[in-house]
Each structure stands twice: as C-alpha cells, then as structure tokens.
Design an enzyme around this catalytic site. Sequence first.
Site, short mmCIF file in Angstrom:
data_model
loop_
_atom_site.label_atom_id
_atom_site.label_comp_id
_atom_site.label_asym_id
_atom_site.label_seq_id
_atom_site.Cartn_x
_atom_site.Cartn_y
_atom_site.Cartn_z
CG ASP A 227 66.59 -89.25 -49.61
OD1 ASP A 227 67.27 -89.45 -48.65
OD2 ASP A 227 65.50 -89.49 -49.06
CG HIS A 256 67.41 -91.42 -45.50
ND1 HIS A 256 66.66 -90.75 -46.57
CD2 HIS A 256 66.61 -91.75 -44.60
CE1 HIS A 256 65.34 -90.66 -46.09
NE2 HIS A 256 65.37 -91.23 -44.89
CB ALA A 355 53.61 -83.97 -46.18
CE1 TYR A 357 52.97 -75.29 -48.75
CE2 TYR A 357 55.04 -76.72 -49.65
CZ TYR A 357 54.38 -75.69 -49.14
OH TYR A 357 55.22 -74.74 -48.53
CB VAL A 360 51.63 -82.95 -51.90
CG1 VAL A 360 52.84 -84.05 -51.23
CG2 VAL A 360 52.26 -82.02 -52.27
CB SER A 407 61.98 -91.73 -44.73
OG SER A 407 62.22 -90.15 -44.44
#
Length: 458
Positions: A227, A256, A355, A357, A360, A407
């Site tokens: 991140d 974040h 995400a 793929y 995952v 997130s």
Amino acid sequence: MISAEDETKIEFRGLILHLMNNWLKSILILSILACVLSFGTLGWLAVKTTNVADGSAAKPLPAWESTLSAKKPGQINLEASLDQATALALRTVDELAARLRQLSATPGVKAGELVLTFKSEEALKAFRDQAASLGFKVLHDDPRLLTSRVKYSDADAMARALRQNADDLDNIGLNYLAWVPGLPDTSQVDAANAGGDVPFGNSGLDAIGATGDRKNWGTGTKVAVLDTGVTDHPSLEDSRVTHIDLVKDGLAPNGHGTAMASLIAGDASQDGGVAPASEILDIRVADTRGESNTALVAEGIMQAVDQGAKLINISLGTTGDSDVLRRAVEYALEKGVIVVAAAGNEQQTSLAYPAGYEGVISVAAVDANGNQAYFSNSGENLTLAAPGVGIVSAYSDNRMVVSSGTSQATAITSGVISTLLGWGYPARGMAQTLTTGAQSTGAPKNQVGAGIVQLVRP
C-alpha cells in the site's frame, strides 16, 4: 500495271520493314526487362540492407500485452495497446520507435518504461549486461519471473535493443499505472450496480461475526500490506510492524496504508482490527498520491514471499493486464501464499487486477444493508464481499476516519483470513472455506460473490 520486278521489290521492302519493326520491338522488350531486373535487384539489396541493419529479418517481435478499456479518466485505452498483428507489421526500427513514443505518451502507463519477459535466465542476464551499451537503464529484474523493468529516454535506442533481442524475448509489456481506488461521482451511479450507500458507522466487525475477545486472533500470521505505507498510530502501537519502502521518494506515507493495517491488526477498543495479534509487513509500493505501477506491485509481492508472509493484502489495482504482475501472483500462489485484492471502485463490470487473476481472493464492498456498494466493481470471478461503506479506521497523524471502498472490504477480509490461519485452517483451502461460510445476500454472484465474509469458528 505493276510489273513482276516492281512487285518483287515491294515485297522485299515490306519484309525489311517487318524485320526492322520486330527487331525494334525485341530491343524495346529486352530493355524493359533489363530495367525491371535492375530495379528488382536494387529493391532486394535495399531490403536486405535494411533487414541486416535493424535485425527484422526472421525476428518477429514477441507478443505485446493487451489492455482493458475503462471509464475512469487516465486509465488504459484499448486502442493504445499493441496487439501481435500490429507488432509483426512493424518491420523497421523507425516504425517501432514511433510506436514506442506513441505508447509512452498514453495516459495510464509509466512514460519511458517497458517490462520485458525473457525466455531464459541466461537471456535476461545477457540483456542486463548490455544495458549501458544499448542505451537504457534496468530499474529492476527478477530471474524467478524472467522479467526486467527498463527505463529509456531514446525510443530509437530502445527499438534497436528490442530488435536485437527479439529471439530472446517472450513478452513486451507496458508498465501500467496502479492506484489506490478513489470513489466515483455519486451522481453517476451505474445502473448495473446495486447502489448500496448506507454507512456502517463503525468498523463492521459485528457484520462479519468478529465478536468477543480478539486480542489473540491472528497469532503466528504475517500479513504483508502492499500500500502507501504504514505510519505510527496508537491503535497499532502494540503490533509488530516491519517497514519496507520500495517507492523511495523521501516523502511521508499517506494514511491509506495505515487504515488498511488498522482494519487487519488494530487493537482500538471500539473500532479495532479483526486480528490484532497479526504481524504486519508494511511494503510501500504507492506514493503519497496513492499511485503505483504494475512492476512495483509485482516486486512487492516477491518481497512479501521472500519475507515469509502467509497472506498479502493488495487494496489497490489497475485495469492493465500485466504479464509481470500475473507472474508474481502465480509465484506467490505456488508458494502457498494467499493473495487478497480489491475488486475496484470504478463501477465496472470487470474486476481490477490483480483481483481479476485466477486464484486471487477478490473482494467487493457492501453497505450496512448488505447491498453491493454503488462504487464496487462487478465480475464473474468475484470471490466474496465485506463491509465497505462508512468504515471507521485509523489514519495518519493519530486520527480516526470514516471512509469507504473495496480497499476497506479487502483489509477486513484479510483480517478474517489471518484469524482463520491462526486457528489452524489450511491456506490451500482458504477460498473454499470463505465461500462456504459466507452469508448469502441473494444478490447475483458477479456483484457480491458468494456473499458477505464471515468468521467460521472451528
């Protein structure tokens, strides 16, 4: 009357004229043929000279990565990508250099950078050793992925290097920008999205069954947070946090990454994380603006594996299907490391990468009513959803904030997984454990996957 003698003379003159005409035609035809052969020879020599100079003979370029179009300004445009047919048509260095300049100026990519995939480790090393002489700089390479991130300022020099090494290259990729997902304009809510916007107003722990004493949840689990970096915060003061900065810009991290770490391992009494006993491996891959790139995220994944992380939280993404990012994800999965990634906040009908793929654990966001959040991407490969609207978390400067996004949903899911790993659930079957135990909402799977993540107690 014409005498026989005169008639004989006329016939003779006609014969002479006929022969002369045929002779002139023959000479003309031979001259034309000679010219054609001359021009053909010159053309052949020119082609051969060009091919020898730029190496295009018998060296077709390898595949170039394809990209996804997107609604969000600044993301990749499909028309800017270079497909295989176009690549093969670029027969000269000048054409290839011109295309490199065009692609480098495309919004959504790192200007003047390529990510190259090689056919062997020997080819990768040879290319790295040639860098200075060929006119470019190797920023990072990884023999395990057979990839090299290169930066160039001279498109002609880069084009020559690609031509010279065409036989050793397996893929030529752009370095796509990745970013911490923001929120779209609420006035442009997508009709394909459920539109949930009711805030939780807390950390969402009750909604996932995370009740009771959590202080030992996540024991023995190292969670890598890729991140913007994790800063000191009271809710993390008792947590073990190791910092790795791959951005190296000398600037302070934004909040974040701290928020994501707090949702995983924060120990605030009221709005803490799911698994406070988790060890956090902070790998900074995004700058103060929340911007990263696929090559740097891939490098972060490899660092996480090397440092012994059991779980990697990626609350950022991109629309560019990147060969190096895909390879890094596959490497982590092969090593038994769980990868959890945000579906994205672009109101798209496809998931952001990584995400999207296979393998995952992809996470969407729901509101307090269990509806798909208005911003949350949809996709056929979506695994599940988690609270993501009006979530309370830590932030930089010792603050607590209320924020929304896939997130937050991703970090909450990572906290659940860390807890389950600490309880002895196997990593290999984690996706099945999560989907089996998820709370169904009745919504289509492409919106919320199997449902809302739940803690499945042993």
